[in-house]
Design an enzyme around this catalytic site. Sequence first.
Site, PDB file in Angstrom:
ATOM      1  N   GLY A  50      13.589  -6.411  55.738  1.00  0.00           N
ATOM      2  CA  GLY A  50      13.321  -5.698  56.985  1.00  0.00           C
ATOM      3  C   GLY A  50      13.051  -4.212  56.812  1.00  0.00           C
ATOM      4  O   GLY A  50      13.034  -3.461  57.786  1.00  0.00           O
TER       5      GLY A  50
ATOM      6  N   SER B 103      10.436  -8.248  52.996  1.00  0.00           N
ATOM      7  CA  SER B 103       9.221  -7.502  53.341  1.00  0.00           C
ATOM      8  C   SER B 103       7.946  -8.124  52.759  1.00  0.00           C
ATOM      9  O   SER B 103       7.021  -7.408  52.371  1.00  0.00           O
ATOM     10  CB  SER B 103       9.348  -6.034  52.918  1.00  0.00           C
ATOM     11  OG  SER B 103      10.385  -5.401  53.665  1.00  0.00           O
TER      12      SER B 103
ATOM     13  N   HIS C 139      22.310 -16.519  53.653  1.00  0.00           N
ATOM     14  CA  HIS C 139      21.442 -15.364  53.887  1.00  0.00           C
ATOM     15  C   HIS C 139      22.287 -14.091  53.925  1.00  0.00           C
ATOM     16  O   HIS C 139      23.427 -14.111  54.406  1.00  0.00           O
ATOM     17  CB  HIS C 139      20.693 -15.543  55.217  1.00  0.00           C
ATOM     18  CG  HIS C 139      19.595 -14.535  55.390  1.00  0.00           C
ATOM     19  ND1 HIS C 139      19.840 -13.245  55.795  1.00  0.00           N
ATOM     20  CD2 HIS C 139      18.263 -14.615  55.167  1.00  0.00           C
ATOM     21  CE1 HIS C 139      18.687 -12.584  55.823  1.00  0.00           C
ATOM     22  NE2 HIS C 139      17.720 -13.393  55.461  1.00  0.00           N
TER      23      HIS C 139
ATOM     24  N   ASN D 108      11.533 -17.474  58.178  1.00  0.00           N
ATOM     25  CA  ASN D 108      12.852 -17.368  58.805  1.00  0.00           C
ATOM     26  C   ASN D 108      12.690 -16.487  60.043  1.00  0.00           C
ATOM     27  O   ASN D 108      12.517 -15.281  59.926  1.00  0.00           O
ATOM     28  CB  ASN D 108      13.832 -16.735  57.796  1.00  0.00           C
ATOM     29  CG  ASN D 108      15.180 -16.425  58.425  1.00  0.00           C
ATOM     30  OD1 ASN D 108      15.470 -16.823  59.553  1.00  0.00           O
ATOM     31  ND2 ASN D 108      16.013 -15.699  57.690  1.00  0.00           N
ATOM     32  N   TRP D 109      12.726 -17.131  61.193  1.00  0.00           N
ATOM     33  CA  TRP D 109      12.497 -16.378  62.436  1.00  0.00           C
ATOM     34  C   TRP D 109      13.698 -15.522  62.849  1.00  0.00           C
ATOM     35  O   TRP D 109      13.592 -14.726  63.774  1.00  0.00           O
ATOM     36  CB  TRP D 109      12.186 -17.355  63.580  1.00  0.00           C
ATOM     37  CG  TRP D 109      10.802 -17.916  63.543  1.00  0.00           C
ATOM     38  CD1 TRP D 109       9.828 -17.687  62.608  1.00  0.00           C
ATOM     39  CD2 TRP D 109      10.215 -18.803  64.518  1.00  0.00           C
ATOM     40  NE1 TRP D 109       8.691 -18.384  62.925  1.00  0.00           N
ATOM     41  CE2 TRP D 109       8.893 -19.069  64.087  1.00  0.00           C
ATOM     42  CE3 TRP D 109      10.676 -19.402  65.689  1.00  0.00           C
ATOM     43  CZ2 TRP D 109       8.031 -19.905  64.804  1.00  0.00           C
ATOM     44  CZ3 TRP D 109       9.816 -20.241  66.403  1.00  0.00           C
ATOM     45  CH2 TRP D 109       8.523 -20.484  65.966  1.00  0.00           C
ATOM     46  N   LYS D 110      14.848 -15.761  62.227  1.00  0.00           N
ATOM     47  CA  LYS D 110      16.073 -15.051  62.619  1.00  0.00           C
ATOM     48  C   LYS D 110      16.293 -15.260  64.123  1.00  0.00           C
ATOM     49  O   LYS D 110      16.044 -16.342  64.628  1.00  0.00           O
ATOM     50  CB  LYS D 110      15.993 -13.583  62.191  1.00  0.00           C
ATOM     51  CG  LYS D 110      15.656 -13.473  60.694  1.00  0.00           C
ATOM     52  CD  LYS D 110      15.808 -12.109  60.124  1.00  0.00           C
ATOM     53  CE  LYS D 110      15.443 -12.144  58.635  1.00  0.00           C
ATOM     54  NZ  LYS D 110      15.599 -10.879  57.958  1.00  0.00           N
TER      55      LYS D 110
ATOM     56  N   GLU E 158      22.280 -11.643  55.812  1.00  0.00           N
ATOM     57  CA  GLU E 158      22.772 -11.274  57.154  1.00  0.00           C
ATOM     58  C   GLU E 158      24.013 -12.095  57.517  1.00  0.00           C
ATOM     59  O   GLU E 158      24.913 -11.594  58.186  1.00  0.00           O
ATOM     60  CB  GLU E 158      21.639 -11.453  58.184  1.00  0.00           C
ATOM     61  CG  GLU E 158      20.611 -10.336  58.059  1.00  0.00           C
ATOM     62  CD  GLU E 158      19.201 -10.708  58.483  1.00  0.00           C
ATOM     63  OE1 GLU E 158      19.012 -11.713  59.186  1.00  0.00           O
ATOM     64  OE2 GLU E 158      18.273  -9.968  58.087  1.00  0.00           O
TER      65      GLU E 158
ATOM     66  N   GLU F 171      16.529 -12.600  47.557  1.00  0.00           N
ATOM     67  CA  GLU F 171      16.248 -11.635  48.620  1.00  0.00           C
ATOM     68  C   GLU F 171      17.066 -10.361  48.375  1.00  0.00           C
ATOM     69  O   GLU F 171      18.225 -10.283  48.799  1.00  0.00           O
ATOM     70  CB  GLU F 171      16.634 -12.226  49.978  1.00  0.00           C
ATOM     71  CG  GLU F 171      15.845 -13.456  50.351  1.00  0.00           C
ATOM     72  CD  GLU F 171      15.668 -13.607  51.862  1.00  0.00           C
ATOM     73  OE1 GLU F 171      14.541 -13.835  52.277  1.00  0.00           O
ATOM     74  OE2 GLU F 171      16.648 -13.461  52.602  1.00  0.00           O
TER      75      GLU F 171
HETATM   76  P1  13P Z   1      11.681  -9.602  56.229  1.00  0.00           P
HETATM   77  O1  13P Z   1      10.514 -10.406  55.727  1.00  0.00           O
HETATM   78  O2  13P Z   1      11.606  -9.256  57.668  1.00  0.00           O
HETATM   79  O3  13P Z   1      11.962  -8.431  55.318  1.00  0.00           O
HETATM   80  O4  13P Z   1      12.964 -10.567  56.108  1.00  0.00           O
HETATM   81  C1  13P Z   1      13.195 -11.243  54.922  1.00  0.00           C
HETATM   82  C2  13P Z   1      14.272 -12.230  55.133  1.00  0.00           C
HETATM   83  O5  13P Z   1      15.427 -11.890  55.324  1.00  0.00           O
HETATM   84  C3  13P Z   1      13.892 -13.668  55.125  1.00  0.00           C
HETATM   85  O6  13P Z   1      15.008 -14.493  55.108  1.00  0.00           O
END
Ligand code: 13P
Length: 256
Positions: free
Chosen positions: A173, A212, A96, A10-12, A98, A167
Amino acid sequence: MGEKLLIAGNWKMHKTPQETREYFERFLPLVEGLEGVEILVCPPFVDLPAAAEAVAGSGVKVGGQNCHYEKEGPYTGEVSPRMLRAVGCEFVILGHSERRRLFGETDEVVNKKVVSALEEGLRVILCVGETLEERESGLTFTVVETQLKLGLSGVEDRLEMVEVAYEPVWAIGTGVAARPEDAEEVHRFIYSVLEKMNPEGAKRVRVLYGGSVKPENAEALLSQPSVKGVLVGGASLKPESFAAIAAAGARLARLK
Ligand code: 13P
């Protein structure tokens, strides 16, 4: 060997179309020939055409990070499941943390998106997970069960098109992943909830761990019996580290 492990990135909100092309030039040779894993990259919407073109013929899949639940209409700034399909997406990430936390998505909204995406033929990765406060209050299972039940309401008979990503919000993160045995405990619980919904369908769901994940911890997480893949944020942005995670998956897939 059973079903393939799903190694999803997931590149966000990272990378332009040009950076996307450069990424795949380096990434694809690194994962060529890996067996036992399905590799998926979910870039921002504007990068999807470049990504789909780059991965054509490689076996690597592309997906969206979100979508709207309507097919089309006056929804400024939104993208529909049909549009995602049209640019080559096979998957979409929904719910997600976020999206839930920063963009106010409720379980009801997430559910509408899940229903609509499945109708359009997209495979759905439904994200669930507790906050630190919820974990410390002993609410992990309650939160995860509610998110699953509401998120999948009305599509319990279509679980073969669904994957779930566990998650934990406190692990996203932060550099602090869940301990493999803690992830395994929640993954087992997720499977038990899914089994009550649809015993046969539940067997087809891959429950991914996200939060992470890095090359250093991927093997320990993926070696847990109920961890059927990973959803990787930060470490999926570098071709070398995402490829190393995919390679760990391929090694583990042989043993699963
Ligand atoms: P990180 O791997 O940067 O912690 O993010 C996880 C995430 O939210 C994947 O959707």
